[in-house]
Design a protein around this motif. Structure first.
Motif, PDB file in Angstrom:
ATOM      1  N   GLN A 229       0.806  -1.212   0.000  1.00  0.00           N
ATOM      2  CA  GLN A 229       0.000   0.000   0.000  1.00  0.00           C
ATOM      3  C   GLN A 229       0.850   1.279   0.000  1.00  0.00           C
ATOM      4  OE1 GLN A 229      -2.715  -0.328   3.294  1.00  0.00           O
ATOM      5  NE2 GLN A 229      -3.988  -1.892   2.269  1.00  0.00           N
ATOM      6  N   LYS A 230       2.072   1.165   0.532  1.00  0.00           N
ATOM      7  CA  LYS A 230       2.954   2.326   0.561  1.00  0.00           C
ATOM      8  C   LYS A 230       3.611   2.582  -0.797  1.00  0.00           C
ATOM      9  CE  LYS A 230       4.037   1.988   5.491  1.00  0.00           C
ATOM     10  NZ  LYS A 230       5.099   1.709   6.507  1.00  0.00           N
ATOM     11  N   ASP A 231       3.706   1.541  -1.601  1.00  0.00           N
ATOM     12  CA  ASP A 231       4.328   1.665  -2.935  1.00  0.00           C
ATOM     13  C   ASP A 231       3.205   1.784  -3.972  1.00  0.00           C
ATOM     14  OD1 ASP A 231       5.577   1.222  -5.442  1.00  0.00           O
ATOM     15  OD2 ASP A 231       7.250   0.214  -4.430  1.00  0.00           O
ATOM     16  N   GLU A 232       3.062   2.965  -4.544  1.00  0.00           N
ATOM     17  CA  GLU A 232       1.964   3.216  -5.479  1.00  0.00           C
ATOM     18  C   GLU A 232       2.025   2.307  -6.702  1.00  0.00           C
ATOM     19  OE1 GLU A 232       0.136   6.924  -8.109  1.00  0.00           O
ATOM     20  OE2 GLU A 232       1.654   7.313  -6.574  1.00  0.00           O
ATOM     21  N   LYS A 233       3.215   2.069  -7.191  1.00  0.00           N
ATOM     22  CA  LYS A 233       3.369   1.236  -8.388  1.00  0.00           C
ATOM     23  C   LYS A 233       2.992  -0.216  -8.096  1.00  0.00           C
ATOM     24  CE  LYS A 233       6.622   0.551 -12.194  1.00  0.00           C
ATOM     25  NZ  LYS A 233       7.987   0.834 -12.687  1.00  0.00           N
ATOM     26  N   GLU A 235       1.058  -1.271  -5.692  1.00  0.00           N
ATOM     27  CA  GLU A 235      -0.376  -1.330  -5.425  1.00  0.00           C
ATOM     28  C   GLU A 235      -1.177  -1.326  -6.736  1.00  0.00           C
ATOM     29  OE1 GLU A 235      -3.706   0.923  -2.647  1.00  0.00           O
ATOM     30  OE2 GLU A 235      -1.909   2.004  -3.308  1.00  0.00           O
ATOM     31  N   HIS A 236      -0.700  -0.564  -7.716  1.00  0.00           N
ATOM     32  CA  HIS A 236      -1.364  -0.523  -9.028  1.00  0.00           C
ATOM     33  C   HIS A 236      -1.302  -1.891  -9.704  1.00  0.00           C
ATOM     34  CE1 HIS A 236      -2.809   0.992 -12.825  1.00  0.00           C
ATOM     35  NE2 HIS A 236      -1.689   0.585 -13.440  1.00  0.00           N
TER      36      HIS A 236
END
Length: 417
Positions: A229-233, A235-236
């Protein structure tokens, strides 16, 4: 159609066809009997006229009793009780048989009281090319002095020829019965193959659902982790895994539904759908999977259509995926939307290997795959375009395919305005 109903229809059809054939044969037999009686009556009347002509101009009177006796179906004797000239007899026989439309060969013989034997007269043929047949024995008859005998050697064939329409019809019915039996046999064989295919798909898709459920469970657990969840990529990408796994699960369910029955109607959730967002979403997902994909969308504006969003999205995925799979270079796909009279035209053009013209009528058939050297390298069951066609039909859309001038194909979907 249920097996019980199909079997009932087959049995009823077979019984009806056999019944019609039996009735036809009985009618043909009855017609032959009537034709035989008719021939006998005409012969009887014609011979009576011959007897009258032989007595005409003589001092003798016609016999009170019937001078004609039918000895067999093709053999008659005529008592004239008066002397007569054989040439005159032959002339009268020809004239009266022609008058009564008795158009078959005959031969006659006369009794010679001096020699006490039958003297053969002549064989009269209706066909000049027919050579005289072998003389047939004419037996004598007691208690008659002046009489002659008539024999029709070809009576049976003459009667059969008169009833040729009946025999042609009976033969046609027999052919129809044989075709019906063969068709039923073919239907039963095809039904067995369809059941085997359906069982195969059911087993295959059920085997897919087990690992897919594990993927979905692991993906949801992974998505909840703090590091993800902290890493946007990341999580995408996790969202894409979950989203595509759900789509794959829906595909499997859809294939199961198709395999259960081709006649069962799918439930369509028809509503207003914006085209451009769906196309862009599918394009983005496909580019993530295929980085070398060049996909262009040409449209003057965003259009809305009435469609089932889920199934329409699947159509787009299937068409783009096919274009990518059947391309031996970097895939280039162009999606064009334009308005034409009465329709909104949605066209998918690619630079793939194309489809031979002889195969294009079959590409929407179930389990059909175009013979190609790439088939061994490409996974598939021939259900993608079948599904696309089925969904278009349920939406009352028109779909067609054609080869491009240079390379690749164009698939066009016409959506009524």
């Amino acid at each position: 159609m249920k097996t019980k109903n199909l079997n009932l229809i087959i049995v009823l059809g077979l019984v009806a066809t056999i019944g019609i054939l039996i009735v036809q044969l009985l009618w043909t037999k009855q017609a032959f009997t009537l034709e035989e009686k008719k021939f006998s009556q005409k012969t009887h009347f014609a011979l009576l006229e011959v007897v009258k002509k032989l007595y005409k101009g003589t001092s003798s009177t016609l016999p009170s009793e019937n001078p004609i006796q039918k000895i067999a179906n093709d053999y008659y004797i005529v008592n004239v009780d008066n002397d007569f000239d054989p040439k005159v007899l032959e002339y009268y026989l020809k004239a009266e048989f022609l008058k009564f439309n008795i158009n078959t060969d005959f031969e006659y013989a006369m009794y010679n009281c001096q020699s006490d034997e039958m003297v053969y007269g002549n064989y009269i043929s209706q066909n000049e090319k027919t050579s005289a047949q072998k003389t047939i024995y004419f037996p004598k008859h007691k208690n008659l002095v002046y009489y002659f005998a008539i024999r029709f050697p070809n009576e049976t064939s003459y009667l059969f020829n008169s009833l040729r329409f009946w025999f042609i019809l009976s033969f046609a019915l027999i052919i129809i019965l044989l075709i019906y039996v063969y068709s039923i046999y073919t239907i039963i064989q095809q039904k067995k193959y369809s059941e085997l295919q359906r069982d195969f798909i059911n087993n295959m898709t059920h085997e897919f659902k087990t690992p897919l459920s594990s993927i979905l469970l692991a993906s949801h657990f992974l998505h909840k982790q703090d590091s993800i969840q902290k890493d946007e990529k990341l999580e995408h990408y996790t969202d894409i895994i979950i989203k595509q796994s759900n789509k794959l699960n829906s595909h499997i369910e859809q294939i199961l539904n198709i395999a259960k029955s081709d006649n069962s109607s799918m439930k369509m959730n028809i509503k207003g759908v914006a085209l451009l967002p769906i196309l862009e979403e599918v394009a983005e997902n496909m580019k993530l999977k295929h980085p070398n994909l060049a996909l262009k969308i040409n449209t003057p504006k965003d259009y809305s259509i009435l469609a089932d969003e889920f199934h329409f999205t699947n159509i787009i995925y299937n068409l783009i995926d096919n274009s990518i799979k059947y391309c031996n270079e970097d895939p280039e796909i162009c999606i064009t939307i334009e308005e034409i009279p009465k329709y909104l035209k949605l066209q998918f053009s690619d630079n793939g290997i194309g489809i031979p013209s002889k195969n294009t009528p079959f590409i929407f058939d179930k389990f059909y795959r175009v013979p190609s050297a790439m088939n061994n390298e490409i996974n598939g069951f021939g259900l993608g375009l079948y599904y696309v066609k089925k969904i278009c039909t349920l939406h009352h859309w028109k779909i067609s395919v054609d080869n491009n001038t240079n390379k690749g194909i164009s698939i066009v979907i016409l959506i009524p305005n």
